[in-house]
Design a protein around this motif. Structure first.
Motif, mmCIF file in Angstrom:
data_model
loop_
_atom_site.group_PDB
_atom_site.id
_atom_site.type_symbol
_atom_site.label_atom_id
_atom_site.label_comp_id
_atom_site.label_asym_id
_atom_site.label_seq_id
_atom_site.Cartn_x
_atom_site.Cartn_y
_atom_site.Cartn_z
ATOM 1 N N ARG A 290 4.396 -6.316 -4.690
ATOM 2 C CA ARG A 290 3.417 -6.218 -3.602
ATOM 3 C C ARG A 290 2.046 -5.856 -4.172
ATOM 4 N NH1 ARG A 290 4.949 -5.981 1.577
ATOM 5 N NH2 ARG A 290 3.340 -4.476 2.134
ATOM 6 N N HIS B 99 -6.119 -0.942 0.167
ATOM 7 C CA HIS B 99 -4.730 -0.921 0.605
ATOM 8 C C HIS B 99 -4.203 0.488 0.322
ATOM 9 C CE1 HIS B 99 -0.813 -1.919 1.753
ATOM 10 N NE2 HIS B 99 -0.420 -2.684 0.737
ATOM 11 N N PRO B 100 -4.211 1.397 1.317
ATOM 12 C CA PRO B 100 -3.863 2.799 1.066
ATOM 13 C C PRO B 100 -2.476 2.987 0.468
ATOM 14 C CG PRO B 100 -4.894 2.562 3.227
ATOM 15 C CD PRO B 100 -4.626 1.173 2.718
ATOM 16 N N GLU B 101 -1.567 2.084 0.753
ATOM 17 C CA GLU B 101 -0.204 2.237 0.252
ATOM 18 C C GLU B 101 -0.142 2.118 -1.269
ATOM 19 O OE1 GLU B 101 4.046 -0.147 0.610
ATOM 20 O OE2 GLU B 101 2.666 -0.159 2.313
ATOM 21 N N THR B 102 -0.958 1.239 -1.843
ATOM 22 C CA THR B 102 -0.918 1.022 -3.286
ATOM 23 C C THR B 102 -2.092 1.659 -4.021
ATOM 24 O OG1 THR B 102 -2.193 -1.055 -3.214
ATOM 25 C CG2 THR B 102 0.204 -1.202 -2.875
ATOM 26 N N MET C 280 1.855 -0.208 5.882
ATOM 27 C CA MET C 280 0.591 0.441 6.200
ATOM 28 C C MET C 280 -0.533 -0.594 6.151
ATOM 29 S SD MET C 280 -1.248 3.675 4.272
ATOM 30 C CE MET C 280 0.178 4.713 4.598
ATOM 31 N N ASP D 168 -2.079 -5.974 8.383
ATOM 32 C CA ASP D 168 -1.054 -5.451 7.482
ATOM 33 C C ASP D 168 -1.038 -6.179 6.141
ATOM 34 O OD1 ASP D 168 -0.235 -3.601 9.335
ATOM 35 O OD2 ASP D 168 1.414 -4.829 10.103
ATOM 36 N N GLN E 136 -2.597 -9.363 -0.253
ATOM 37 C CA GLN E 136 -1.383 -9.313 -1.047
ATOM 38 C C GLN E 136 -1.336 -10.566 -1.919
ATOM 39 O OE1 GLN E 136 1.870 -8.730 1.678
ATOM 40 N NE2 GLN E 136 1.379 -6.570 2.004
#
Length: 342
Positions: A174, A27-30, A1, A129, A161
């Motif tokens: 990550r 970072h929407p994923e984390t 994402m 990304d 990251q």
């Protein structure tokens, strides 16, 4: 994402001050994110990074526009063209005498430069990304008589990251990290004195500072008088960890680079550790000629945070010239700072 950048009003504003917008790099994923207020010194207001399954708030900064306007602690401030103090606000450069505004009256000093609270313009923003990047800039026309030297200060914020960091340890997780790059250009027609610093207050989700330790690099302490102006140096000390329990710090250091086995670029890292949480907050700074070779650490009376301040020059550098850069027209003072968890 992919990473994202969004904006929201920083308010509501109950003053006559200009409206402020907060930029959020996420970072929407984390769930990790940072937020920046370009319109007030370009300061970092929030930084939330992840360790394992936990999200940790790492910055102490004003929570409202009113608190921002009333803040006298310079929380998250960028300090340019001088960090820390100039004795009496007076200095001599290229045969001319100058007098800066004194904004630390109780000690009779000028303090922390000319950009705190000024409005930065957003130059660009980019998301991919692997990072979110926000570039902001403040153009100073030379209007303060004590510093009649125009400059452009560009700050680049990146949420990346952590394994992208070219310096320091590489993590297999990550997790994200903050990277700040600065570039101060002499846009005038004559030489100018220049030094840069950053003034963040760090915490680990409100854990009392007295429960933490601080690991400092190899350093030479600066002897400071009652006005917090250098009068000498202490013997050099090797890298060491000290308990912050009942420890009051307001100290300046000339520091040495870390072991060079992992990088060809000189750098060092200062580490704030919570033994209870098993977490280390790491503040890194690029070192070398014209880079961030000084450090200030300060524990405020409220004991809820610690300022870990990378600097390019010593306290009162306009007078003692220690670490001071002299920029020709078109020259740039630049470097990189990063914050990560381990």
């Amino acid at each position: 994402m992919p990473f994202t950048i969004t904006t929201q009003p920083f308010g509501p504003l109950a003053t006559d001050y200009r409206p402020l917008t907060e930029y959020i790099l996420e970072h929407p994923e984390t769930g990790e994110f940072l937020s920046v207020i370009p319109g007030f010194g370009g300061l970092l207001r929030r930084l939330v990074l992840r360790k394992g399954n936990d999200l940790l708030a790492l910055i102490k900064a004003p929570e409202s526009p009113q608190a921002l306007l009333a803040d006298e602690s310079y929380a998250s401030a960028f300090m340019y063209p001088f960090p820390s103090r100039i004795r009496h606000g007076i200095y001599r450069f290229n045969g001319e005498d100058y007098a800066l505004p004194m904004n630390e009256v109780k000690r009779d000093n000028a303090i922390h430069g000319l950009v705190h609270g000024e409005s930065f313009d957003v130059i660009s923003q980019e998301t991919t990304d692997t990072y979110a990047r926000l570039v902001i800039r403040y153009d100073y026309p030379g209007t303060v008589s004590g510093y009649p030297f125009p400059f452009a200060l560009t700050i680049t914020y990146e949420l990346i990251q952590a394994d992208q960091l070219p310096l320091g340890s590489v993590t297999n997780d990550r997790m994200c990290a903050l990277r700040i790059s600065y570039a101060a250009e002499n846009t005038g027609r004559s030489q100018c004195p220049a030094a840069f610093g950053w003034h963040p207050y760090f915490t680990l989700s409100e854990e009392p500072v007295d429960d933490m330790t601080l690991s400092l690099p190899t350093r030479t302490g600066i002897v400071l008088n009652d006005a917090m102006i250098p009068t000498g140096k202490y013997p050099t000390e090797k890298a060491a960890t000290l308990s912050l329990h009942e420890q009051e710090l307001d100290a300046a250091f000339c520091i040495e680079p870390a072991d060079m086995n992992t990088s060809t670029v000189p750098y060092t890292e200062t580490i704030l550790t919570s033994q209870r949480m098993g977490i280390r907050l790491i503040v890194g700074q690029e070192m070398g000629k014209g880079k961030l070779n000084y450090l200030v650490c300060y524990t405020p009376p409220r004991r809820d945070s610690i300022a870990i301040e990378p600097l390019t020059a010593n306290v009162d550098s306009f007078n003692n010239q220690e670490g001071l850069a002299v920029l020709n027209p078109g020259d740039t003072l630049s470097g990189t700072i990063w914050v990560r968890l381990d």
